[in-house]
Design a protein around this motif. Structure first.
Motif, mmCIF file in Angstrom:
data_model
loop_
_atom_site.group_PDB
_atom_site.id
_atom_site.type_symbol
_atom_site.label_atom_id
_atom_site.label_comp_id
_atom_site.label_asym_id
_atom_site.label_seq_id
_atom_site.Cartn_x
_atom_site.Cartn_y
_atom_site.Cartn_z
ATOM 1 N N LEU A 191 0.811 -1.222 0.000
ATOM 2 C CA LEU A 191 0.000 0.000 0.000
ATOM 3 C C LEU A 191 0.846 1.275 0.000
ATOM 4 O O LEU A 191 0.485 2.251 -0.669
ATOM 5 N N PRO A 192 1.973 1.311 0.748
ATOM 6 C CA PRO A 192 2.803 2.539 0.670
ATOM 7 C C PRO A 192 3.299 2.834 -0.741
ATOM 8 O O PRO A 192 3.513 4.007 -1.090
ATOM 9 N N LYS A 193 3.520 1.799 -1.548
ATOM 10 C CA LYS A 193 3.961 2.012 -2.930
ATOM 11 C C LYS A 193 2.794 2.390 -3.843
ATOM 12 O O LYS A 193 3.005 2.992 -4.898
ATOM 13 N N GLU A 199 -1.027 8.364 -8.005
ATOM 14 C CA GLU A 199 -0.928 9.804 -8.295
ATOM 15 C C GLU A 199 -0.214 10.049 -9.615
ATOM 16 O O GLU A 199 -0.637 10.894 -10.426
ATOM 17 N N GLN A 200 0.881 9.305 -9.848
ATOM 18 C CA GLN A 200 1.588 9.440 -11.123
ATOM 19 C C GLN A 200 0.695 9.025 -12.286
ATOM 20 O O GLN A 200 0.712 9.656 -13.354
ATOM 21 N N ILE A 232 -5.740 -0.277 -15.698
ATOM 22 C CA ILE A 232 -4.774 -0.566 -14.630
ATOM 23 C C ILE A 232 -5.126 0.234 -13.375
ATOM 24 O O ILE A 232 -5.065 -0.282 -12.251
ATOM 25 N N ILE A 233 -5.492 1.513 -13.551
ATOM 26 C CA ILE A 233 -5.869 2.353 -12.407
ATOM 27 C C ILE A 233 -7.076 1.766 -11.682
ATOM 28 O O ILE A 233 -7.117 1.695 -10.439
ATOM 29 N N HIS A 431 3.423 4.356 -17.297
ATOM 30 C CA HIS A 431 2.578 3.207 -17.645
ATOM 31 C C HIS A 431 3.256 1.909 -17.238
ATOM 32 O O HIS A 431 2.622 0.992 -16.676
ATOM 33 N N ALA A 432 4.543 1.817 -17.465
ATOM 34 C CA ALA A 432 5.282 0.600 -17.113
ATOM 35 C C ALA A 432 5.336 0.425 -15.597
ATOM 36 O O ALA A 432 5.198 -0.693 -15.074
ATOM 37 N N ALA A 433 5.546 1.545 -14.867
ATOM 38 C CA ALA A 433 5.588 1.458 -13.409
ATOM 39 C C ALA A 433 4.240 1.020 -12.847
ATOM 40 O O ALA A 433 4.161 0.199 -11.923
ATOM 41 N N THR A 434 3.163 1.563 -13.421
ATOM 42 C CA THR A 434 1.812 1.201 -12.962
ATOM 43 C C THR A 434 1.525 -0.262 -13.255
ATOM 44 O O THR A 434 0.977 -0.986 -12.415
#
Length: 511
Positions: A191-193, A199-200, A232-233, A431-434
């Motif tokens: 959850l912290p990540k 937000e990004q 993804i969101i 997008h890749a990070a998400t």
């Protein structure tokens, strides 16, 4: 005059009884408030404080010791055991003591009359106007003893039923704590990540809409990017919602205040889920042997059989043997203390006529208990097979999500190492990070589902890792005991059925 006095007394008595009529008395607000405050102060009292990070076995130990559903079943077992003591005492003969005083206004004078109607004696008395009486009576009814004996045997079976119901609650607690603990563990680690990545992603979505409005990139490519990011969101938000309720659920299961900050002993690396290498046929046999509901129905059948004998016993004649010591202060008696003994038999002929109906009703109860046990056996087999398939599916889903997480993490690493710093590259990086975080969350969620499926299997079989008494042991000792037992389960070392000479276990699913 006497009749008027009696009528007046009756009227006064009726008026008194009318005045004593019971009316509904709702509990006042002050009483409810006092009860609420008392309950709040006692709900979490007499518990060991939580010290240091809590492992899964610590959580399960606290659930078994402090969860009110489990404590309720334990108290019900104690209650049934107490009632067994009462039923045992009811088998004893009746021993009663009576004492009192008898008095009358006028002397008890009487006269006699012979067969021809002539008065043969002058008025006389043989009883004082006031006298004290007492007796100590011993009575033993053989029929009542037999009925009480069978009732005590039934109560002994109810004690065992209460123990099986406790085991059922333990099975459900294992299942629920397994799922809640691992969901809470995932929430702690991920959850912290999740919040900064969301937000990004929102900023990237807004930036892509700006690019779309300015026609800076092909519209189709931008829209496809937005669709992928929105999915993804949405996935991340759903996972966040699911994980956010994990700790309150866990706190409720271990009976910890909701305001408690639970610190879990999270591993450095995600542990690989245990693979249950036990044939389904063995799980079925274990379930039919250990399942609490099936064992409860066996006791219910035994109660029904005992009830048949108890009802038929009531048809027999009853023999009562009374024995008493009596005392009377009447001065006219030659012996003011004496011993009485006798024997008396009673035979209810109506019960004899109804005997065939009683026996048929009792036999029907036995057949109902048998049929109910067979129906529960089928249900148990279905639950075991469904639970096993859910476990296999969860395990396969975990392996697939693990591979997908590796791929998405590799894509994120490659995109992050790219030298381009334009807006398109930044969008791709976000997008890749998400995607990488979503895949990791899905992988962790799959791990939680594997443990939940394992809990379902253990519950459907009816295994109980809490051996021995848990009342007089501390949480740390109970946790170590649970860890030893469940570690064997994870390795596939499940309990073995007892061996019976000249008997072969039957695989019911093969028929």
């Amino acid at each position: 005059m006497r009749y008027l006095n009696a009528l007046g007394a009756a009227i006064v008595t009726a008026a008194t009884l009318t005045g004593c009529a019971i009316k509904p008395q709702p509990i006042s607000g002050d009483e409810r408030l006092k009860s609420m405050m008392t309950d709040q102060s006692e709900m979490y009292s007499k518990q060991e404080s939580i010290k240091g990070p809590m492992t899964f076995y610590d959580a399960l130990a606290r659930a078994l010791k402090y969860n009110f559903d489990h404590r309720l079943t334990m108290m019900e077992a104690v209650l049934q055991d107490t009632q067994l003591s009462v039923a045992t005492i009811n088998m004893l003969p009746k021993l009663t003591a009576n004492a009192g005083y008898l008095g009358r206004q006028d002397q008890l004078f009487s006269e006699s009359q012979d067969i021809f109607g002539n008065r043969s004696l002058r008025q006389s008395t043989s009883q004082d106007t006031g006298r004290g009486v007492a007796d100590l009576s011993f009575a033993w009814n053989i029929l009542d003893f037999g009925v009480s004996y069978f009732q005590a045997k039934q109560q002994a079976d109810r004690v065992l039923i209460a123990q099986e119901r406790r085991r059922k609650v333990v099975n459900n607690l294992i299942k629920e704590v397994l799922q809640a603990y691992w969901s809470a563990s995932i929430a702690d680690r991920l959850l912290p990540k999740l919040v900064p990545v969301l937000e990004q992603s929102e900023r990237a979505l807004a930036l892509s809409k700006t690019i779309e409005d300015g026609r800076l990139q092909p519209v189709v490519g931008v829209l496809e990017y937005q669709r992928s990011l929105l999915r993804i969101i949405d996935q991340l938000k759903k996972l966040k919602s699911d994980l956010s309720v994990a700790k309150p659920k866990l706190a409720g299961l271990i009976n910890a205040p909701m305001s408690t900050t639970l610190v879990l002993a999270n591993p450095d690396q995600t542990p690989e889920p245990p693979e249950l290498k036990v044939p389904v046929a063995e799980l079925e046999n274990l379930g039919l042997f250990y399942r609490p509901e099936l064992r409860e129905e066996m006791y219910q059948e035994r109660i029904s059989r005992t009830d048949a004998w108890k009802e038929m016993l009531k048809v027999l004649p009853g023999l009562t043997i009374p024995l008493s010591v009596n005392w009377d202060t009447n001065s006219f008696l030659l012996h003011q203390m004496w011993l009485e003994a006798g024997a008396r038999t009673t035979f209810n002929l109506i019960n004899l006529i109804a005997a065939p109906k009683i026996w048929k009703s009792a036999q029907t109860q036995i057949e109902v208990a048998k049929t109910r046990r067979k129906a529960l056996s089928v249900t148990a087999l279905v639950q075991i097979n469904v639970g096993y398939q859910q476990y296999l599916r969860a395990l396969d889903s975990y392996k697939s999500s693990t591979e997908l997480s590796k791929v998405d993490q590799g894509i994120f690493t490659a995109v992050s190492n790219s030298a381009d710093n334009d807006a398109g590259s930044e969008l791709e990086r976000i997008h890749a990070a998400t995607s990488a975080l979503a895949s990791q969350l899905e992988k962790e969620q799959s791990l939680s589902e594997v443990y939940a499926a394992l809990g379902n299997i253990y519950a459907s079989i009816g295994l109980d890792p809490a051996t021995g008494s848990i009342e007089n042991v501390n949480v740390r000792t109970l946790s170590a005991n649970l860890e030893r037992n469940m570690d064997r389960w994870y390795k596939g070392q499940l309990p073995k059925l007892p061996k019976i000479a000249a008997a072969t276990p039957v695989n019911l699913s093969a028929k």
